[in-house]
Design a protein around this motif. Sequence first.
Motif, short mmCIF file in Angstrom:
data_model
loop_
_atom_site.label_atom_id
_atom_site.label_comp_id
_atom_site.label_asym_id
_atom_site.label_seq_id
_atom_site.Cartn_x
_atom_site.Cartn_y
_atom_site.Cartn_z
N GLU A 450 0.81 -1.21 0.00
CA GLU A 450 0.00 0.00 0.00
C GLU A 450 0.85 1.26 0.00
N LYS A 451 2.05 1.21 0.59
CA LYS A 451 2.85 2.43 0.72
C LYS A 451 4.26 2.30 0.14
N GLU A 452 4.60 1.14 -0.39
CA GLU A 452 5.93 0.95 -0.94
C GLU A 452 5.94 -0.28 -1.84
N GLY A 487 17.98 8.02 -1.26
CA GLY A 487 17.73 9.28 -1.93
C GLY A 487 16.24 9.50 -2.12
N PHE A 488 15.92 10.58 -2.80
CA PHE A 488 14.53 10.92 -3.06
C PHE A 488 14.29 11.06 -4.56
N VAL A 489 13.02 10.95 -4.93
CA VAL A 489 12.57 11.23 -6.28
C VAL A 489 11.57 12.37 -6.20
N VAL A 496 8.09 12.57 -4.19
CA VAL A 496 7.06 11.54 -4.40
C VAL A 496 7.52 10.16 -3.95
N LEU A 497 8.82 9.90 -4.02
CA LEU A 497 9.35 8.60 -3.61
C LEU A 497 10.60 8.79 -2.77
N HIS A 498 10.76 7.90 -1.81
CA HIS A 498 12.04 7.73 -1.13
C HIS A 498 12.57 6.36 -1.48
N TRP A 499 13.83 6.29 -1.87
CA TRP A 499 14.39 4.98 -2.20
C TRP A 499 15.52 4.64 -1.23
N TRP A 541 6.33 5.51 -0.93
CA TRP A 541 5.63 6.75 -1.20
C TRP A 541 5.99 7.74 -0.09
N VAL A 542 6.23 9.00 -0.45
CA VAL A 542 6.72 9.96 0.52
C VAL A 542 5.59 10.53 1.37
N SER A 543 4.49 10.94 0.74
CA SER A 543 3.46 11.65 1.49
C SER A 543 2.11 11.00 1.28
#
Length: 545
Positions: A450-452, A487-489, A496-499, A541-543
Amino acid sequence: MKRRIRQACLFWHTIRHLKPVQISGRLRFHLYRPKPDLRAAPLQRKNGVWTAPARRRPSQTGPDSFCFLNRNGDLSAGWDNPDLDKLWCYNLHYFDDLNAEGAQARVQWHLALIDRWMKENPPASGSGWEPYPTSLRIVNWVKWALAGNVFSEGAVQSLAVQARWLMRRLEYHLLGNHLFANAKALVFAGCFFAGEEAENWLSTGLNILAHEVPEQILADGGHFELSTLYHALALEDMLDLVNVMRSADLSVPVLWENKISDMRHWLAAMCHPDGEISFFNDAAIGIAPSPEELEHYAVRLDFPAHAGIFDACTWLKDSGYVRLQNDRAVLLIDVARIGPDYLPGHAHADTLSFELSLDGQRIIVNSGTSVYGTGPERQRQRGTTAHNTVVVADENSSEVWSGFRVARRARPRDLSIERENDSYIVACAHDGYRRLEGGPLHRRHWAFGEKEFVVSDFVSGVGHRARAAFHFHPHCRLTLAQDGQSGFVFAGQDKVLHWQLRTGTAHLENASWHPEFGCCEPTQRLVVTLVEGRSIIVFGWVSDR
C-alpha cells in the motif's frame, strides 16, 4: 574470425525459428516479379452505413508538405526522398491524413494528392507499391470514399490495380502484422467493389483472417507480438473490419466481436492512469490512434463501453504481463516471452522490466522507441540497458541485432503471484544469460504494498558484473544521499518517492526517454550494482494524498 563466427551464430539462432512458409515465401517474393494488371476496375458496390473510424493526428500540413514521426518534409524531392528515413517515406504513401482529425477541411488537398500520387507512382514502381504501404493505402482510400468523398474514375481504376497487385504480393515471408494488413486491405477492396473479382479479393482476405485472428490475438486479448503499440494498431484493424463488413451488409464473424472485447480489456490494462500505453517492446505514442479514441470508436460501433475497472491484481496470463494497483499506484510488470519465436521483429531485450505510475503520474518508465532502421540508436533502444531490468556482463538478455532481428532469446520461468496481507508478491526468472560462462540465471521479486514496493534481484553464478537500472520520467529529479544508499525522487517540486538500498551500491546516470518517434527527452536513471549477485531496493511513497 571471431566476428565472423559471432555473426554466423546470430544468423543461425535467428533463422532456426522461422516457419517453412517464411523461407519459401521469401524465395518466391524475390524471384517472382508479376506485371501489374491494368484491366478496367470492377463495378462499385452500393454500401450502406459507414461509421466514423478512429482518428489520428493530422499529418498533411500543406498541399505538398507533411509532418511524420515529428519531422517535417515535402514532395520537392519526390515520394522516395533518399534524404528522409524510409519509414517517413512509407508514411507518405499510407495516406493516413485522409481519415485524420479535421480531414474534411483538407478534401481539396487530398483530391490533388491522390491525383499526384497516381501520376508520379506508376504501377509496381517505387516503395509505395511494396505490399505493406499498398495495404494501408487501399484501406485509407476506401475509408475516405465510404465517408462520402468522391473518387475520380482514375482513382477507382488505380484502387483496383492496387488490389490486384497486392493479391500477387502477399507477405507470407513476414507473416504477423504485415500479412494481417494485406488481408485487411483485400477485405476492404472486396467490400468496396462488386462482382466475381471483388468476391475473390474478399474471400482471400477472409480466409487469411480466419487463420490469423486466432493466431495473432491471444486468449487474454493481447496481440501476439506483445507490443502495446502493435496491439493498438491490431485493435483498430479489427474495428475497421467490423465496420467495413457491416457497411457492405455482410455478416461479421462472432470470433471477431469476441476478440475485440478481449482486446479492449487488454489495452486498458496495459495503459497508465494518464490514458496512454506503457512502453514494452516497440512502443511509442502518436502512431496508433489513442486508447481513448479507439474506445470511442468501439462504442460508435455499438460495443458496450469498457468500465476501465481492474482488480488489485490483473494477470494477463497468455501474453505474460501483470498489472498491480492500489489507491495510489499502478505497477505494470513484464514476465512475458519476447514474442512469437518466428516473428520477434518488434521485441526488445526487456524481460522482467516494469513501469510505475504514482498518483496518476508516470514515475519509472522504459525508454520507449523513437527510431527504426538498423543504426546504433535503434540497437541501444532495443537493448537491456534501456529498460528497468538487470544487465549481466554488459550483454543483452536477448540477442537483439540489426533493426528487427533476435538470435538467442530470454525465456521466463518459475512465475508465481501470491498475496501476503496487503501486498502482492510477483516472482519470476529468465534464462537469457545462459549463453554466458556459468549459465547465470536472473531472478526478480516484486513486493507491491500500500505504501511501498520492493524490487529484489538475484543473479546466480559468480564472475559476471550485474547491474539493475531504473529509468525515471523526465518530470522526475533524483537525489543521492552521501551514504550512496538512499535518496529521493521529486516530481516537479514535490517529493514523491524515497528509495533505500538494502543490498547493492548505487549511482545516478543521465539517460533519455523516447515517448514518440523522433522525440528524445533527457532524464535520469538510478543504476544499482549487485553485490555477490544480489540487490534489494525499496521505493516508498513519501506523502499521504
